[in-house]
Design a protein around this motif. Structure first.
Motif, PDB file in Angstrom:
ATOM      1  N   ALA A 148       0.829  -1.208   0.000  1.00  0.00           N
ATOM      2  CA  ALA A 148       0.000   0.000   0.000  1.00  0.00           C
ATOM      3  C   ALA A 148       0.862   1.257   0.000  1.00  0.00           C
ATOM      4  O   ALA A 148       0.607   2.211  -0.761  1.00  0.00           O
ATOM      5  CB  ALA A 148      -0.931  -0.010   1.207  1.00  0.00           C
ATOM      6  N   ASP A 149       1.891   1.280   0.828  1.00  0.00           N
ATOM      7  CA  ASP A 149       2.764   2.447   0.895  1.00  0.00           C
ATOM      8  C   ASP A 149       3.536   2.637  -0.405  1.00  0.00           C
ATOM      9  O   ASP A 149       3.686   3.767  -0.897  1.00  0.00           O
ATOM     10  CB  ASP A 149       3.738   2.308   2.061  1.00  0.00           C
ATOM     11  N   ASP A 186       1.525   4.077  -3.247  1.00  0.00           N
ATOM     12  CA  ASP A 186       1.311   5.522  -3.083  1.00  0.00           C
ATOM     13  C   ASP A 186       2.543   6.338  -3.480  1.00  0.00           C
ATOM     14  O   ASP A 186       2.420   7.497  -3.880  1.00  0.00           O
ATOM     15  CB  ASP A 186       0.949   5.848  -1.634  1.00  0.00           C
ATOM     16  N   ARG A 187       3.742   5.727  -3.358  1.00  0.00           N
ATOM     17  CA  ARG A 187       4.970   6.500  -3.528  1.00  0.00           C
ATOM     18  C   ARG A 187       5.522   6.492  -4.950  1.00  0.00           C
ATOM     19  O   ARG A 187       6.123   7.469  -5.391  1.00  0.00           O
ATOM     20  CB  ARG A 187       6.054   5.982  -2.576  1.00  0.00           C
ATOM     21  N   ARG A 198      -3.134  -0.595 -12.573  1.00  0.00           N
ATOM     22  CA  ARG A 198      -4.025   0.249 -11.793  1.00  0.00           C
ATOM     23  C   ARG A 198      -4.690   1.302 -12.682  1.00  0.00           C
ATOM     24  O   ARG A 198      -4.184   1.672 -13.730  1.00  0.00           O
ATOM     25  CB  ARG A 198      -3.236   0.958 -10.681  1.00  0.00           C
ATOM     26  N   ASP A 210      -4.903   4.383 -12.294  1.00  0.00           N
ATOM     27  CA  ASP A 210      -4.106   5.604 -12.425  1.00  0.00           C
ATOM     28  C   ASP A 210      -2.825   5.386 -13.216  1.00  0.00           C
ATOM     29  O   ASP A 210      -1.983   6.275 -13.320  1.00  0.00           O
ATOM     30  CB  ASP A 210      -3.776   6.181 -11.050  1.00  0.00           C
ATOM     31  N   ARG A 216      -0.406   3.216 -12.522  1.00  0.00           N
ATOM     32  CA  ARG A 216       0.636   2.525 -11.767  1.00  0.00           C
ATOM     33  C   ARG A 216       0.569   1.024 -12.065  1.00  0.00           C
ATOM     34  O   ARG A 216      -0.481   0.497 -12.442  1.00  0.00           O
ATOM     35  CB  ARG A 216       0.481   2.778 -10.274  1.00  0.00           C
TER      36      ARG A 216
END
Length: 410
Positions: free
Chosen positions: A61-62, A65-66, A148, A150, A152
């Motif tokens: 998850a982290d 996001d990065r 994803r 977006d 990613r």
């Protein structure tokens, strides 16, 4: 729009308690980081994680996001502690389900051997709605390519290198190239000897080492100190390409460190020595005293090495050919030269090398005699540390001396 995002940054997750307790060495992360860097993708972070669902889910998850691309290895087996699929599903809020085609493929792997598939292996047929299976011809764990909304991407690969590498090479890397992953990027690596990393940094200077583009970094390797210059293109108003930026800075590095540079890129000592011998049409024989055979271990099994002999310091031949003067002087070193000449004659080589290591306080004195067809070179250097570390450093010290003399030619 999915797929439109530029894949410029990545994180690598190596999953498995065997990694975090030190039972298995993680070679996958290094291989993948190297390949991604060559694609122009910046690897921002590498993590090793235990087989703990909360820890692995949080890491995915982290990372999502990065960065633009997350690549994991491991945790795709059939047992309850293989949790990568569950973690990815939880991190992105999707539910896994058995894919009929994957199930049929898995069951066929067992049926063709006349066996029933253990039901626990059925989890290896799971997919989530945003995942595509990556075929694994060498195991029972298909990888995942997760796209994803977006743009990613998450890629999950099996842990065994014999399974991971073919999937990466055949499926993942081609997809990343199709997506235009990475960007313009260039680098150049210098390999140094006869100088320590801190001394290299001192010569380069803080301004050069702290510049954001190009990045100049030093690395203390087992066989050398490397200086790597890497760059991306400058601002639009600058107009310089990554190659232009690297070339300009590499010229400065080369000027500052010229006397210590013996190779570039991934060239090894046996590669460099072998090339120098090939240019001259020569072969080499080496006799070592007190090194534990470290020079032969460094060079390996090469056609140009006609003889490699290692003697203990108290072996009769070593004692009989004891140096006629203390090895701190650059006077005639009769005993070691005799060993080098004898090794050359016995091996039928063109060049004979004699290497002797002695304790010099807490360090090691390395004496090298190189008997060439037209001359003899004698040299003593001090290698940092004693004992086993000193003997290892003695090998690279001797290799540097030998290479320098070969490149001097006849």
């Amino acid at each position: 729009m999915a797929g439109s995002r530029a894949l410029r940054t990545a994180e690598l997750l190596s999953i498995g308690t065997e990694l975090t307790v030190g039972e298995t060495r993680d070679t996958n992360a290094g291989d993948l980081a190297r390949r991604l860097t060559e694609l122009g993708v910046e690897v921002r972070r590498i993590q090793a994680l235990p087989d703990d669902l909360a820890a692995v889910t949080g890491a995915f998850a982290d990372a999502i996001d990065r960065v633009d691309l997350v690549v994991s290895t491991g945790g795709l087996g059939p047992t309850p502690d293989d949790l990568t699929r569950e973690a990815i599903a939880a991190a992105i809020g999707e539910s896994p389900a058995v894919d009929p085609d994957l199930e049929a493929w898995l069951r066929n792997l067992w049926s063709r051997r006349g066996m029933a598939m253990p039901e626990m292996n059925l989890k290896q047929a799971w997919l989530i709605p945003s995942a595509e299976a990556l075929p694994n011809p060498n195991g029972t764990a298909p990888g995942w390519w997760v796209g994803r909304a977006d743009g990613r991407v998450v890629v999950a690969l099996p842990g065994p290198p014999r399974e991971m590498r073919p999937i990466w090479h055949d499926d993942v890397e081609p997809r990343l190239r199709e997506r235009g992953a990475g960007g313009e990027w260039a680098s150049r690596t210098f390999r140094l000897a006869g100088i320590g990393e801190s001394a290299v940094a001192d010569l380069l200077g803080e301004a050069l080492l702290r510049a954001p583009n190009p990045v100049v970094a030093t690395y203390a390797r087992a066989d050398a100190v490397d200086v790597r210059v890497s760059a991306r293109p400058g601002p639009a108003e600058d107009g310089r390409s990554a190659s232009d930026i690297v070339a300009a800075t590499a010229a400065d590095v080369e000027r500052l460190l010229a006397s210590y540079i013996w190779a570039e890129g991934e060239t090894s000592w046996p590669d460099a020595i072998g090339a120098a011998l090939a240019d001259l049409g020569w072969t080499l024989a080496a006799v070592e005293v007190g090194t534990g055979g470290s020079f032969a271990a460094l060079t390996g099994d090469r056609e140009w090495l006609r003889l490699a002999e290692s003697l203990a310091t108290d072996a009769p031949a070593a004692v009989h050919h004891g140096d006629s003067v203390d090895d701190q002087d650059e006077g005639p070193i009769g005993g070691l030269e005799a060993l080098a000449r004898n090794g050359r004659d016995v091996g039928g080589a063109d060049v004979g090398v004699g290497i002797r290591v002695r304790a010099r306080g807490a360090d090691s004195a390395v004496t090298v005699v190189v008997v060439l067809p037209d001359r003899v070179h004698r040299e003593t250097r001090i290698a940092f540390l004693g004992g086993a570390q000193g003997r290892l450093r003695a090998a690279t010290t001797a290799a540097h001396i030998v290479l320098t003399q070969l490149r001097a030619g006849t």
